[in-house]
Design an enzyme around this catalytic site. Structure first.
Site, PDB file in Angstrom:
ATOM      1  N   GLU A  20      -7.637  -5.500  -2.891  1.00  0.00           N
ATOM      2  CA  GLU A  20      -6.200  -5.679  -3.037  1.00  0.00           C
ATOM      3  C   GLU A  20      -5.450  -5.158  -1.820  1.00  0.00           C
ATOM      4  OE1 GLU A  20      -7.219  -1.726  -5.053  1.00  0.00           O
ATOM      5  OE2 GLU A  20      -8.089  -3.703  -4.773  1.00  0.00           O
ATOM      6  N   ASP A  56      -1.233  -2.066   0.162  1.00  0.00           N
ATOM      7  CA  ASP A  56      -2.087  -1.940  -1.013  1.00  0.00           C
ATOM      8  C   ASP A  56      -1.246  -2.269  -2.252  1.00  0.00           C
ATOM      9  OD1 ASP A  56      -4.761  -0.906  -2.095  1.00  0.00           O
ATOM     10  OD2 ASP A  56      -3.289   0.169  -3.313  1.00  0.00           O
TER      11      ASP A  56
END
Length: 913
Positions: free
Chosen positions: A812, A768
């Site tokens: 993301e 992440d």
């Protein structure tokens, strides 16, 4: 000529195979289209049903929490809570509040009088879910249940309540009618193109069908899942649209295809010269080819197609009929097995009803062990009304024993009264009983020299559970000199309490397994099959053919498993069931060279053992009617074939007589007999010219077909190329160029399957981008997209092995699969990736690091070190837990989940200095 005939036969068989393939393809395409349609239609109904169940569960938990925190809540307040719940969830039939295991409050009271004062301890059909709720200390869904208010199928949602000491203080139960719930969700609308069935899967319990038929459950078109607090429901939708009803072209495939096949075969025979043998050697010639008689042509055009077309229809009919017959036979076995299951369920309901009834008699003070005469008379009176019972026994708190009995062995079924009391030195005495339920005045038979009821399994089971409870199968301990009680029994026992809740003893209602075998034999003797009942581990309890279920080794009783039975059908079925390890299934099996149909189902006794009921039926006992029908239809088709041939010959003879006369006239002319008179006033066009024209047309058609085939091949190749490009695009993320989520899911599933086979390690990391939303807000979305592309580039360059896969997980987040990688290797690669991203030095003013960083959670699975089965969802959950720890610890770091056990902690790896 032999080669031509062989080619014609090959073409004929090939065309039949192609037609069969096209027929199957059409059916498969139809099934796929129906499945896709139902996959789109079912989710909205599933969502509505899920929302309604979630609402009821939430109401149940809310009310339980309110009452648990205020145990002295007045009745008016409890009523207000129940009224609110019913108002918000109109499908609620009743709201019950139980103090410990006894119902003390019901709303609404009107119509629910049957459950007021209900003692769950005497209702094992409820105790299974209650024990599950107590063990999990959470809400459970009890289904299916027969609602006591209406007798209809329903479900009960229960939430346990506990006092400060952690002991059970009560239960909140809410009853709902299943059919009403489905109607409200729209699943029973008659306009729907599908029917619905529901099967409940509860942890540690066999699947239970809540709604619909077994066939719909076993062969669904589409499925969906409803998540419950203690399990899931599987919604199975089965289409109502039949293939032949929707596709009229399916009925035309064989007639049209058969006609074209015939023409092709005739063309091959003609071109190969076979049909020239049937042509006259003299006559008109055109282009060096012989003409054929009109009558011969008529016979070939009318007589030959008749057996081909009728044979094709007969083949299709036979194929369809055999499928329908197999389906019908299996359905018959399934229905018969369901009937046997219901009969066995009702058989086992007898001990429960009798034991519960007598427990109530003692609780209400209507029976008392201190009055043995009334006690014995009452037991015998009840026992006379229950011909399937073997024992109705009472053991007092002092160990005295009173029982009404019917000997399970031999033909002597005269009722007995058994008694072993302290006053008589605990010696077992067996009395015959007259029609007034009084012991005979004859000298009783002596049994056990010393018998204490408190040592018996049924007494101990009730004493330990303190509820109405099934006890395991055991051999009777009655030492009868005539061997009338040499059998194994099973039943239910319950503790007995007086009106002031003083313990009085134990009541037991028992059935002999030999009695159960006779019960099964009674229901199957006319059908020629065999049914048997076994415990969950395959140990036999009873069979309809009176097969041995145990044998004696000195004083030990050795039980027999189904796959060890002396009966071939039971032994074969038992071995298949043991290998399948499935709670229910239907199969075709071979027993001594004969085909049989096998069906087995699980039977969960209420709050008792899990049993398996199996039915084995010879196929010939089910297929007699089908075979006769097929024989009749085949005979009719043969008659039609013969009559069609005769009619075709007669028609060809009538139609060709004028042409044959003209042919004879032409022959005479060819022989120089110029004086022959023309037989008819008008002539027919020359057959040789017609043949030449037809040949020209055929050659033109052949050229056109070749051109069309070439164009189709070109278009097919173009379509294949386009599909390959489309497939490549569908597996790639458009922004980053990495694999997309779909590609990841497919590869993940394949890797997990490979690990199961090979035992090699598999690791996964979830990545992440730290504080990506503030980055997007500050630098803008184009900069955010560029940052994601650069992170993706790092992943692509870091994952060098062909077996590694880097994919965009969403937003993301990224995911990396690492085959044959242990935790240390996964950690090293993850730390390398983290450092490489940080080394990009992408400015990030909103981050404490000043640059774009990532957090990584790593999970690894080595089957040899993990005792529990692991799925891709488990690995992703572990990696996500590790990622969460990485973020929680300050981001820009790697955390490794150390074990396949969810309870183990994760290991935190901070950035290297």
């Amino acid at each position: 000529m032999k080669r031509t005939i062989g080619l014609a036969i090959v073409v004929l068989l090939t065309c039949i195979a192609v037609l069969t393939g096209l027929d199957q393809y059409q059916r498969l395409h139809h099934d796929q289209a129906i499945t896709e349609t139902l996959d789109r239609q079912l989710p909205p109904f599933q969502a509505r049903l899920q929302a309604r169940l979630d609402g009821i569960v939430a109401e149940n938990r809310t009310m339980a929490a309110a009452i648990a925190t205020q145990p002295d809540l007045p009745v008016s307040a409890v009523t207000a809570l129940a009224q609110g719940a019913v108002a918000r969830q109109p499908r609620l039939l009743s709201v019950l509040v139980a103090h410990r295991l006894k119902v003390g409050f019901v709303y609404p009271a009107k119509g629910n009088e049957a459950v007021i004062g209900l003692d769950y301890a005497l209702h094992p059909e409820f105790m299974g879910s209650i024990n599950r709720a107590i063990a999990t200390r959470d809400t459970v869904v009890d289904a299916p249940v027969s609602l006591m208010q209406t007798g209809r199928p329903g479900l009960v949602i229960r939430t346990p309540m506990f006092d400060k000491a952690g002991d059970l203080s009560g239960l909140i139960s809410m009853a709902v009618d299943i059919e009403g719930l489905l109607i409200e969700s729209g699943l029973l609308e008659p306009t729907l193109d599908f029917s619905i069935s529901i099967e409940q899967h509860t942890n540690g319990q066999p699947p239970a069908r809540l709604f619909g038929t077994p066939d719909d459950t076993q062969h669904p078109t589409s499925t969906a899942r409803i998540i419950l607090p203690d399990g899931v429901w599987t919604l199975a939708a089965t289409t109502r649209v039949a293939f032949d009803q929707e596709h009229t072209e399916a009925t035309l495939l064989w007639p049209i295809g058969g006609g074209l096949t015939l023409l092709l075969v005739l063309l091959i025979l003609w071109r190969g010269g076979v049909l020239k043998l049937l042509a006259e050697q003299q006559g008109d010639r055109l282009a060096g080819k012989a003409t054929i008689r009109v009558r011969t042509l008529m016979i070939l055009a009318v007589v030959v197609p008749t057996p081909v077309l009728i044979g094709g229809v007969a083949l299709l009919f036979y194929h369809t009929s055999m499928q329908a017959a197999d389906h019908m036979e299996q359905q018959q076995v399934n229905e018969l097995a369901e009937q046997v299951r219901e009969q066995v369920s009702s058989f086992f309901a007898i001990p429960r009803q009798v034991a519960a009834f007598n427990a109530d008699l003692f609780r209400y003070g209507l029976l008392d062990p201190s009055d043995p005469v009334t006690l014995q008379t009452t037991l015998l009176a009840q026992f006379r009304q229950q011909p399937l019972l073997t024992f109705l026994s009472i053991g007092t708190a002092e160990g005295d024993y009173y029982a009404a009995s019917r000997p399970p062995r031999r033909d002597d079924k005269t009722l007995r009264l058994l008694r072993a009391t302290t006053a008589e030195g605990r010696e077992m005495k067996l009395f015959r009983v007259d029609d007034t339920n009084q012991p005979s005045q004859q000298v009783p038979t002596s049994g056990n020299a010393f018998f204490d009821a408190r040592t018996r399994p049924w007494y101990q089971a009730a004493l330990n559970s303190e509820t109405l409870k099934w006890y395991p199968a055991y051999r009777y301990g009655i030492d009868d000199p005539n061997g009338l009680y040499d059998a194994i029994g099973i039943g239910m026992s319950a503790p007995l309490y007086s009106t002031d809740h003083r313990f009085l003893g134990v009541i037991a209602a028992d059935v002999s397994l030999s009695q159960l075998g006779a019960f099964l034999h009674k229901h199957l003797s006319s059908l020629g099959g065999v049914a048997f009942l076994a415990e969950h581990d395959g140990t036999l309890l009873a069979s309809s053919d009176d097969s041995a279920i145990y044998h004696l080794d000195d004083t030990r009783t050795l039980r027999i498993r189904a796959d060890q039975s002396d009966t071939p059908a039971i032994r074969t079925a038992g071995a298949i069931m043991r290998a399948a390890n499935s709670p229910a299934d239907s199969r075709s099996i071979e027993v001594n060279g004969q085909r049989h149909l096998l069906n087995w189902q699980s039977l969960q006794l209420p709050d008792g053992p899990l049993l398996t009921i199996a039915l084995v039926m010879p196929e010939h006992r089910l297929s007699n009617g089908t075979g006769k029908a097929l024989h009749t239809v085949g005979s009719l088709l043969l008659v039609v074939l013969i009559l069609g041939g005769i009619a075709a010959l007669a028609f060809s003879y009538w139609f060709t007589q004028p042409l044959l006369a003209l042919d004879r006239w032409a022959r005479h002319l060819g022989a120089g007999e110029w004086n022959t008179t023309l037989p008819v006033d008008s002539a027919i066009s020359e057959l040789s010219g017609l043949s030449h024209s037809l040949g020209t047309m055929a050659r033109q058609l052949q050229r056109h077909a070749a051109e069309l085939e070439q164009k189709v091949a070109e278009r097919t190749q173009e379509l294949a190329d386009a599909n390959r490009r489309l497939a490549q695009l569908s597996r790639t993320d458009g922004l980053t160029g990495l694999a997309n989520r779909r590609h990841l899911d497919e590869t993940f599933a394949n890797e997990c399957a490979r690990v199961h086979r090979s035992g090699q390690a598999l690791a996964v990391m979830l990545i992440d981008v730290d504080l990506f939303k503030p980055y997007n807000d500050h630098y803008g979305h184009p900069a955010g997209d560029e940052a994601l592309r650069q992170v993706a580039t790092v992943l692509q360059t870091s994952c060098r092995r062909a077996s590694d896969l880097a994919a965009r997980y969403g937003g993301e987040e990224f995911c990396v699969l690492m085959a044959d990688t242990d935790p240390a290797g996964a950690m090293a690669l993850a730390e390398h990736i983290r450092g490489a991203v940080e080394a990009l030095s992408l400015p990030h003013e909103k981050s404490a690091c000043g640059v774009v960083t990532i957090s990584i959670g790593v999970a690894s699975w080595l089957p040899a070190a993990t005792p529990l089965p692991v799925t891709e969802q488990t690995l992703l959950r572990w990696a996500d837990q590790a990622l969460y720890r990485a973020k929680e610890a300050g981001r820009n770091r790697v955390v490794v989940h150390e074990s396949a056990q969810e309870s183990h902690p994760a290991q935190d790896h901070q950035p290297l200095a």
